[in-house]
Structure formats: structure tokens, C-alpha cells
Design a protein around this motif. Structure first.
Motif, mmCIF file in Angstrom:
data_model
loop_
_atom_site.group_PDB
_atom_site.id
_atom_site.type_symbol
_atom_site.label_atom_id
_atom_site.label_comp_id
_atom_site.label_asym_id
_atom_site.label_seq_id
_atom_site.Cartn_x
_atom_site.Cartn_y
_atom_site.Cartn_z
ATOM 1 N N UNK A 1 0.827 -1.213 0.000
ATOM 2 C CA UNK A 1 0.000 0.000 0.000
ATOM 3 C C UNK A 1 0.857 1.257 0.000
ATOM 4 N N UNK A 2 1.876 1.276 -0.799
ATOM 5 C CA UNK A 2 2.723 2.446 -0.942
ATOM 6 C C UNK A 2 3.849 2.530 0.077
ATOM 7 N N UNK A 3 3.830 1.677 1.097
ATOM 8 C CA UNK A 3 4.897 1.673 2.087
ATOM 9 C C UNK A 3 5.908 0.591 1.745
ATOM 10 N N UNK A 4 7.184 0.908 1.953
ATOM 11 C CA UNK A 4 8.238 -0.074 1.709
ATOM 12 C C UNK A 4 8.604 -0.718 3.037
ATOM 13 N N UNK A 5 8.686 -2.031 3.028
ATOM 14 C CA UNK A 5 9.076 -2.805 4.194
ATOM 15 C C UNK A 5 10.309 -3.619 3.856
ATOM 16 N N UNK A 6 11.087 -3.916 4.860
ATOM 17 C CA UNK A 6 12.258 -4.756 4.674
ATOM 18 C C UNK A 6 12.011 -6.024 5.468
ATOM 19 N N UNK A 7 12.107 -7.147 4.786
ATOM 20 C CA UNK A 7 11.889 -8.434 5.449
ATOM 21 C C UNK A 7 13.214 -8.916 6.020
ATOM 22 N N UNK A 8 13.189 -9.268 7.325
ATOM 23 C CA UNK A 8 14.377 -9.792 7.972
ATOM 24 C C UNK A 8 13.998 -11.076 8.695
ATOM 25 N N UNK A 9 15.014 -11.820 9.061
ATOM 26 C CA UNK A 9 14.747 -13.111 9.697
ATOM 27 C C UNK A 9 14.490 -12.931 11.197
ATOM 28 N N UNK A 10 13.948 -13.986 11.806
ATOM 29 C CA UNK A 10 13.664 -13.962 13.238
ATOM 30 C C UNK A 10 14.965 -13.788 14.038
ATOM 31 N N UNK A 11 16.003 -14.429 13.600
ATOM 32 C CA UNK A 11 17.305 -14.322 14.249
ATOM 33 C C UNK A 11 17.796 -12.869 14.203
ATOM 34 N N UNK A 12 17.597 -12.194 13.072
ATOM 35 C CA UNK A 12 18.018 -10.796 12.955
ATOM 36 C C UNK A 12 17.188 -9.894 13.877
ATOM 37 N N UNK A 13 15.904 -10.208 14.015
ATOM 38 C CA UNK A 13 15.059 -9.428 14.929
ATOM 39 C C UNK A 13 15.585 -9.579 16.359
ATOM 40 N N UNK A 14 15.928 -10.814 16.744
ATOM 41 C CA UNK A 14 16.466 -11.037 18.078
ATOM 42 C C UNK A 14 17.768 -10.259 18.274
#
Length: 141
Positions: free
Chosen positions: A31-44
Motif C-alpha cells: 500500500x505504498x509503504x516499503x518494508x524490509x523483510x528480515x529473519x527472526x534471528x536478525x530481529x532477536x
């Protein structure tokens, strides 16, 4: 020969390296917003990094407060030392003045002692002369 072999390996690795880097991190447009997908390990890892950073910021604030307190204490100590130095300088000046006074008084005492000795000698001569005069008057009578 080694140089040619190295050049061949590098040229074969370039497309593989490009391919592995080109799709990561994965970007998603929603919807016009850019998101960056990262892994669960990277979130931790990111969360751990944020918690560590926040804790370090708290520690830094605590250290800043301690530093300010120590600087205030240092300033107070320096003021006390400065006042003590002033007092010491005044005391040393007073000691020097008193030593000069003592020296002058010692000179005066020495002069008075010399005068006293002279007076004693004069008194002794006068008494001796009076005794001689009285003795001669008594003898000649």
C-alpha cells in the motif's frame, strides 16, 4: 600459472557473489509503504542490540551524574586547598615578622646586657674608689 588460476576463480565467483547479494534484504511494498523483510534471528539480534544500547545509555547517564558530582567535589577541594594555601602564606608572613621582632628584641637585650655590665663596672669602680677614700681618711686621721 597461479595468477591465471586465481583470476579464473575470481571471475567465476563474481556472478555468484552478485546473485547472493542482489536479493537481500528482501523489500516488500505494501500500500505504498516499503518494508524490509528480515529473519527472526536478525530481529532477536536487533532487539538485543537495542537493549544493550539502552542499558549503555543509562550507564552513560549515571556516569555523567557521577562525573558532575566528582567535578563539584574537586572544585570544593580545590577551593579548600586554595584557602589553606592563603592561610599558610599569611602564617608564614606572620612567622617571618615574629622572627624579625625576636631578632630585634635579642639585639636590644644584648645591648641592654652590655650597658648593665658597664654600669656594674662603673658601680664597682665607684664603690672601690669610695672605700679607698674612706680608708685613706681613716688612716690619716
Amino acid at each position: 600459472m597461479k595468477a591465471k588460476l586465481s583470476l579464473l576463480l575470481l571471475s567465476l565467483l563474481m556472478p555468484i557473489l552478485y546473485f547472493s547479494q542482489s536479493g537481500y534484504p528482501k523489500q516488500i511494498v505494501s500500500e505504498g509503504d516499503s518494508l524490509v523483510a528480515i529473519t527472526k534471528h536478525q530481529v532477536k539480534l536487533l532487539n538485543l542490540t537495542k537493549v544493550t544500547l539502552d542499558r549503555q545509555l543509562e550507564i552513560n547517564k549515571e556516569k555523567d551524574v557521577k562525573i558532575k558530582a566528582l567535578e563539584a567535589e574537586l572544585k570544593t577541594t580545590e577551593d579548600i586547598v586554595s584557602k589553606q594555601d592563603e592561610r599558610r602564606a599569611i602564617s608564614e608572613a606572620e612567622i617571618a615578622n615574629r622572627q624579625e621582632l625576636i631578632t630585634e628584641q635579642d639585639k636590644t637585650i644584648q645591648q641592654l646586657n652590655k650597658s648593665l655590665k658597664r654600669e656594674k663596672v662603673k658601680k664597682g669602680f665607684l664603690i672601690g674608689a669610695a672605700v679607698v677614700v674612706i680608708a685613706s681618711v681613716l688612716i690619716f686621721k
